[in-house]
Design a protein around this motif. Structure first.
Motif, short mmCIF file in Angstrom:
data_model
loop_
_atom_site.label_atom_id
_atom_site.label_comp_id
_atom_site.label_asym_id
_atom_site.label_seq_id
_atom_site.Cartn_x
_atom_site.Cartn_y
_atom_site.Cartn_z
N UNK A 299 0.82 -1.21 0.00
CA UNK A 299 0.00 0.00 0.00
C UNK A 299 0.86 1.27 0.00
N UNK A 300 0.23 2.36 -0.39
CA UNK A 300 0.89 3.67 -0.41
C UNK A 300 0.38 4.49 0.78
N UNK A 301 1.28 5.15 1.48
CA UNK A 301 0.90 6.01 2.60
C UNK A 301 0.06 7.19 2.10
N UNK A 310 -3.43 3.43 1.23
CA UNK A 310 -4.36 3.01 0.18
C UNK A 310 -3.80 1.81 -0.57
N UNK A 311 -4.67 0.84 -0.84
CA UNK A 311 -4.27 -0.34 -1.59
C UNK A 311 -4.16 -0.01 -3.08
N UNK A 312 -3.26 -0.73 -3.76
CA UNK A 312 -3.02 -0.47 -5.19
C UNK A 312 -3.21 -1.74 -6.01
N UNK A 313 -3.39 -1.57 -7.31
CA UNK A 313 -3.50 -2.70 -8.22
C UNK A 313 -2.96 -2.31 -9.59
N UNK A 338 4.68 5.64 -5.66
CA UNK A 338 4.84 6.87 -4.89
C UNK A 338 5.02 6.50 -3.42
N UNK A 339 5.91 7.21 -2.72
CA UNK A 339 6.14 6.92 -1.31
C UNK A 339 4.94 7.31 -0.46
#
Length: 396
Positions: A299-301, A310-313, A338-339
């Motif tokens: 996930x991204x902070x 937030x979870x990503x795909x 992205x960090x």
């Protein structure tokens, strides 16, 4: 009776004049040293749009019935929007009935379903069915043709202009190129793969129900590669005295789909032989690397949000077409995320990329996006979360 006999004789003549040996032509150079005889051609891989072979691909020529590929795109556009349904009945007008050339002999006032009309267009190349569908969708053929040209521009078909919906016209203002035919063929088969269920039909009967009674009519595919080339699933042929002989042929083997476009061939034998030669070239030289991108991403902070992340795909799978015999073992995948980001975050916003390298050279990438919306937190959200955290701590 005389007309039925003439149609039958015509079908038999075409059927027996094309031998399997011709259609299954080996990939061999012509006497001039070229792969094909026809003056204009393109071989394209469908999923990536990569052009594998080309010959004078941007010269404007008459497309004849290959025009109907764009007609089919517009039909399926309406089906996707829900403004048209396969079971809808289409009434043939006097204008549609009057079409000459290739036809399925629809009578004025005759009703056929949209699905039957699609078969009539893509299998038997019915000019009458094409015009009937154009009128049903847009109210008139001229309005439908305007939409065809708008759709062509949207696909980047810079060297194309349509004057009718079936290609019967002899107007010099009705033109396209081998490259543009490949572009619209790719749009049709990748966006609406259902068309291949119809374009691969070899023979099928339809029923005419008119004031004169009920009679059967046999649709026979004008694309003889469907039966004579391993893996061919359509798509469309065309021929007039001006356009000569054209074909956009689609074939599938081992997960690779190729589009072979031949324009202005001198005769129907060359049309199919050249298309087969290009397909042989493609299947003999192409390898497809596919990464389905099923692995989990960290996930991204997300600053100023309750969840804090937030979870990503992946936006989709990655494909790379190789025509040089390279080893896929050396492909390297690099994830660049992205960090941190600041709320709010919208589902589908870009969060990073997955980049692919072969021997140190970048060969492509796929976007990484956020899975869900993340709202910006406010004062009350923080109070609510603090209470929840306290209750959890007390209960433990």
């Amino acid at each position: 009776m005389a007309r039925k006999l003439a149609v039958l004789l015509s079908i038999l003549t075409i059927f027996f004049s094309i031998s399997p040996a011709l259609v299954l032509a080996e990939t061999a150079e012509t006497e001039s040293g070229e792969l094909i005889t026809a003056p204009h051609a393109v071989l394209m891989e469908a999923s990536t749009g990569t052009i594998i072979y080309e010959k004078d691909k941007d010269t404007q020529v008459s497309p004849a019935s290959i025009t109907k590929i764009m007609t089919l795109i517009l039909i399926f556009d309406e089906l996707e929007k829900g403004t048209l349904h396969m079971e809808d009945e289409v009434v043939t007008s006097a204008h549609a009935k009057s079409m000459g050339g290739s036809q399925v002999f629809l009578e004025e006032g005759e009703k056929q379903t949209v699905e039957t009309m699609i078969k009539c267009i893509v299998v038997a190349s019915g000019n009458d069915a094409s015009v009937a569908m154009a009128e049903h969708i847009a109210g008139s053929e001229s309005e439908f043709v305007k939409r065809m040209n708008e759709r062509a521009k949207g696909l980047g078909m810079e060297n194309t202009n349509f004057e009718d919906c079936c290609g019967l016209t002899e107007s010099s203002n009705h033109y396209t190129t081998a490259n543009d035919v490949a572009l619209m063929s790719r749009e049709l088969i990748t966006k609406y793969p259902k068309i291949l269920d119809y374009s691969s039909i070899w023979m099928e009967d339809i029923t005419h129900v008119t004031a004169q009674g009920t009679k059967e009519f046999c649709l026979t595919n004008t694309n003889k590669l469907v039966r004579g080339y391993d893996g061919c699933v359509g798509l469309k042929t065309g021929s007039t005295s001006i356009a000569k002989y054209c074909v956009s042929a689609v074939a599938k083997r081992d997960g690779i789909t190729l589009i072979s476009v031949v324009m202005t061939a001198p005769d129907y034998k060359v049309r199919f032989k050249d298309a087969a030669a290009m397909l042989n070239l493609g299947f003999g030289s192409c390898n497809m690397y596919t990464d389905e991108n099923k692995d989990e991403l960290k996930p991204v902070t997300v600053k100023k949000s309750i969840d804090g992340e937030a979870q990503c795909q992946y936006q989709g799978p990655f494909q790379y077409l190789d025509t040089k015999g390279q080893s896929f073992d050396k492909i390297e995948k690099k994830i660049k995320l992205k960090k941190e980001v600041t709320a709010p975050v919208k589902k589908g916003d870009k969060a990073g990329t997955a980049e692919y390298y072969l021997d140190g050279e970048k060969i492509g990438s796929v976007d990484i996006v956020f899975k869900t919306d993340v709202e910006k937190s406010n004062y009350f959200d923080y109070i609510k979360k603090s209470v929840q955290d306290w209750l959890v701590a007390e209960s433990s």
